[in-house]
Design a protein around this motif. Structure first.
Motif, PDB file in Angstrom:
ATOM      1  N   HIS A 243       0.819  -1.219   0.000  1.00  0.00           N
ATOM      2  CA  HIS A 243       0.000   0.000   0.000  1.00  0.00           C
ATOM      3  C   HIS A 243       0.848   1.263   0.000  1.00  0.00           C
ATOM      4  CE1 HIS A 243      -3.396  -2.596   0.176  1.00  0.00           C
ATOM      5  NE2 HIS A 243      -2.744  -3.288   1.095  1.00  0.00           N
ATOM      6  N   HIS A 244       2.102   1.128  -0.459  1.00  0.00           N
ATOM      7  CA  HIS A 244       2.808   2.367  -0.796  1.00  0.00           C
ATOM      8  C   HIS A 244       2.487   2.615  -2.266  1.00  0.00           C
ATOM      9  CE1 HIS A 244       6.218   0.139  -2.714  1.00  0.00           C
ATOM     10  NE2 HIS A 244       6.628   1.294  -3.173  1.00  0.00           N
ATOM     11  N   ALA A 245       2.057   3.853  -2.551  1.00  0.00           N
ATOM     12  CA  ALA A 245       1.583   4.164  -3.902  1.00  0.00           C
ATOM     13  C   ALA A 245       2.770   4.362  -4.838  1.00  0.00           C
ATOM     14  CB  ALA A 245       0.717   5.413  -3.871  1.00  0.00           C
ATOM     15  N   PRO A 248       0.322   8.526  -8.645  1.00  0.00           N
ATOM     16  CA  PRO A 248      -0.614   9.446  -7.997  1.00  0.00           C
ATOM     17  C   PRO A 248      -2.045   9.232  -8.481  1.00  0.00           C
ATOM     18  CG  PRO A 248       0.637  10.585  -9.696  1.00  0.00           C
ATOM     19  CD  PRO A 248       1.199   9.198  -9.615  1.00  0.00           C
ATOM     20  N   THR A 249      -2.196   8.493  -9.557  1.00  0.00           N
ATOM     21  CA  THR A 249      -3.543   8.159 -10.036  1.00  0.00           C
ATOM     22  C   THR A 249      -3.617   6.636 -10.095  1.00  0.00           C
ATOM     23  OG1 THR A 249      -2.738   8.261 -12.295  1.00  0.00           O
ATOM     24  CG2 THR A 249      -3.753  10.248 -11.423  1.00  0.00           C
ATOM     25  N   ASP A 252      -8.565   2.400  -7.528  1.00  0.00           N
ATOM     26  CA  ASP A 252      -8.834   2.487  -6.085  1.00  0.00           C
ATOM     27  C   ASP A 252      -8.348   1.215  -5.410  1.00  0.00           C
ATOM     28  OD1 ASP A 252     -10.050   4.856  -6.564  1.00  0.00           O
ATOM     29  OD2 ASP A 252     -12.110   4.090  -6.393  1.00  0.00           O
ATOM     30  N   CYS A 253      -7.839   1.401  -4.222  1.00  0.00           N
ATOM     31  CA  CYS A 253      -7.399   0.234  -3.452  1.00  0.00           C
ATOM     32  C   CYS A 253      -8.313   0.093  -2.234  1.00  0.00           C
ATOM     33  CB  CYS A 253      -5.945   0.435  -3.029  1.00  0.00           C
ATOM     34  SG  CYS A 253      -5.273  -0.975  -2.139  1.00  0.00           S
ATOM     35  N   CYS A 255      -7.556  -0.204   0.643  1.00  0.00           N
ATOM     36  CA  CYS A 255      -6.999   0.469   1.829  1.00  0.00           C
ATOM     37  C   CYS A 255      -7.443   1.921   1.915  1.00  0.00           C
ATOM     38  CB  CYS A 255      -5.478   0.369   1.828  1.00  0.00           C
ATOM     39  SG  CYS A 255      -4.673   1.487   0.659  1.00  0.00           S
ATOM     40  N   GLY A 256      -8.045   2.451   0.828  1.00  0.00           N
ATOM     41  CA  GLY A 256      -8.474   3.843   0.826  1.00  0.00           C
ATOM     42  C   GLY A 256      -7.586   4.723  -0.039  1.00  0.00           C
ATOM     43  N   ASN A 257      -6.424   4.214  -0.394  1.00  0.00           N
ATOM     44  CA  ASN A 257      -5.485   4.960  -1.240  1.00  0.00           C
ATOM     45  C   ASN A 257      -5.785   4.632  -2.714  1.00  0.00           C
ATOM     46  OD1 ASN A 257      -3.287   6.491  -1.992  1.00  0.00           O
ATOM     47  ND2 ASN A 257      -1.788   5.316  -0.810  1.00  0.00           N
ATOM     48  N   ILE A 258      -5.094   5.315  -3.600  1.00  0.00           N
ATOM     49  CA  ILE A 258      -5.152   4.930  -5.019  1.00  0.00           C
ATOM     50  C   ILE A 258      -3.720   4.762  -5.528  1.00  0.00           C
ATOM     51  CG2 ILE A 258      -7.375   5.962  -5.631  1.00  0.00           C
ATOM     52  CD1 ILE A 258      -5.849   8.394  -6.678  1.00  0.00           C
ATOM     53  N   CYS A 260      -1.845   2.099  -5.418  1.00  0.00           N
ATOM     54  CA  CYS A 260      -0.999   1.279  -4.532  1.00  0.00           C
ATOM     55  C   CYS A 260      -0.195   0.261  -5.338  1.00  0.00           C
ATOM     56  CB  CYS A 260      -1.866   0.531  -3.531  1.00  0.00           C
ATOM     57  SG  CYS A 260      -2.525   1.577  -2.236  1.00  0.00           S
TER      58      CYS A 260
END
Ligand SMILES: [Zn+2]
Length: 393
Positions: A243-245, A248-249, A252-253, A255-258, A260
């Motif tokens: 879950h380190h991106a 920047p686009t 969707d993951c 975990c809430g991030n995008i 990843c």
């Protein structure tokens, strides 16, 4: 009163030092132990006598004399007892039986296809208990018998409470694994994150002091060893490298991030590449999905070769981030994606050599043993069961 407590505590600490040394060394004499630990010879002899009586240590013959009597050689008794390690993945469960010397005497793999037929906590509990029972049946007799079971799980794990906090790809939250298994199993149960188990296992096998273990399959996680210790972070939940991106686009993951890393360097990433290239893909991946893809790529199918090339590029970019962050001695790649290592290796090597900072370009990225997680889980159970052994905590 405090003098007695202090003396007893000191003796325990010294006994632990001596057994820890014996566990690490293949063969060592009492005088070598005294020299290495700084403990006087009478203390060492007395502690070794206790360890022999407890059947943790055995005498195995005599060594070379340096003038006086030939020294008696001591070894950690690898047959003092056994532990079970269970590696729970989304597509399969691997279970090993290992002796106290971490030698695997039996292993068993069961495909589960949790993607096709989701398992709830009680079904997974029963399944793990069944696998433990299979392994227990072949355990040889030993002085301390079966000492414990370690379970590695793919997600956020509270290892102190024996709980899975969140196993995203199994859809399970807040599951007390230790309590659930206690209904089936009287052995002590220890639970940890799968990549932590793998990292600990590779550390014990290689003694590489700074290493990163990347477990990449349906999800991606990492276990981090820093200076011979597992790095857990402030809340015990470090290592969520998936879950380190890296963009920047992107998608969707959960975990809430995008963007990843897990979106680009996992089994689903292969699925997306193949679908984009026009290959017919099932919605739910079979448990041998990577295996099938590797076979196609090995046979020269260009769509599959291109999918692994794209995967290797994304995997490589994330690995370079980890190399630059941690400057480890080695990285071990595990999980189903490691089955495609031979297809990805040239690209991975090229990306590390060209994109990592100069001091990290030489760091080897190699596949881990396919039973690292299970063996590491067994190792955690061993360290917890024999309180005198060095522990990962
Ligand atoms: Zn994420």
């Amino acid at each position: 009163m405090s003098t007695t407590v202090d003396a007893s505590l000191m003796r325990h600490v010294n006994k632990r030092t001596v057994l820890g040394l014996l566990y690490q060394e293949k063969a060592i004499s009492r005088s070598d132990i005294s020299r290495t630990t700084g403990l006087n010879r009478a203390t060492v002899s007395s502690l070794v006598d206790e360890l022999i009586a407890d059947q943790f240590v055995v005498e195995v013959g005599t060594g070379r004399s340096s003038g006086g009597r030939r020294p008696i050689i001591l070894q950690f008794n690898t047959e003092t007892g056994y532990v079970i390690g269970v590696d729970v993945q989304i597509t399969h469960v691997t279970t090993v039986l290992a002796n106290a010397g971490r030698e695997v005497v039996f292993q068993h793999r069961r495909n589960i296809d949790a993607m096709a037929a989701p398992l709830d906590e009680s079904a997974l509990t029963r399944l793990i208990a069944e696998e433990i029972a299979v392994v227990k049946r072949v355990c040889p007799p030993s002085p301390h018998g079966l000492m414990g079971v370690g379970v590695g799980l793919p997600g956020l794990v509270d290892h102190q409470r024996g709980k899975a906090i969140y196993l995203p790809n199994l859809g399970i939250t807040d599951w007390n694994v230790r309590d659930s298994l206690a209904a089936f199993e009287s052995l002590p149960i220890f639970v940890d994150n799968d990549a932590n188990c793998g990292a600990w296992s590779e550390y014990l096998s290689t003694r590489v002091p700074h290493l990163i273990f990347v477990n990449a399959g349906i999800g991606v996680g990492a276990g981090i060893i820093i200076n011979g210790h597992l790095y857990r972070g402030a809340g015990g939940l470090a290592g969520e490298a998936g879950h380190h991106a890296i963009s920047p686009t992107g998608d969707d993951c959960h975990c809430g991030n995008i963007g990843c890393w897990e979106q680009y360097a996992s089994e689903r990433a292969i699925q997306h590449s193949l679908a984009a290239a026009g290959a017919l893909m099932p919605d739910i991946l079979p448990s041998d999905f990577v295996d099938q893809c590797v076979r196609e790529a090995d046979a020269g199918n260009p769509i599959y070769l291109a999918a692994f090339e794209t995967l290797a590029q994304h995997l490589g970019v994330g690995l370079v981030n980890l190399l630059n962050l941690f400057n480890p001695t080695a990285v071990f790649l595990s999980g189903t994606l490691a089955e495609a290592y031979h297809l990805m290796q040239p690209t991975l090597a090229s990306i590390v050599e060209t994109r990592a900072m100069f001091m990290n370009r030489h760091i080897p990225v190699t596949p881990a043993s396919s039973i690292s997680v299970a063996l590491g889980a067994a190792g955690l159970a061993l360290a917890q069961s024999i309180a005198l052994l060095p522990t990962v905590l």
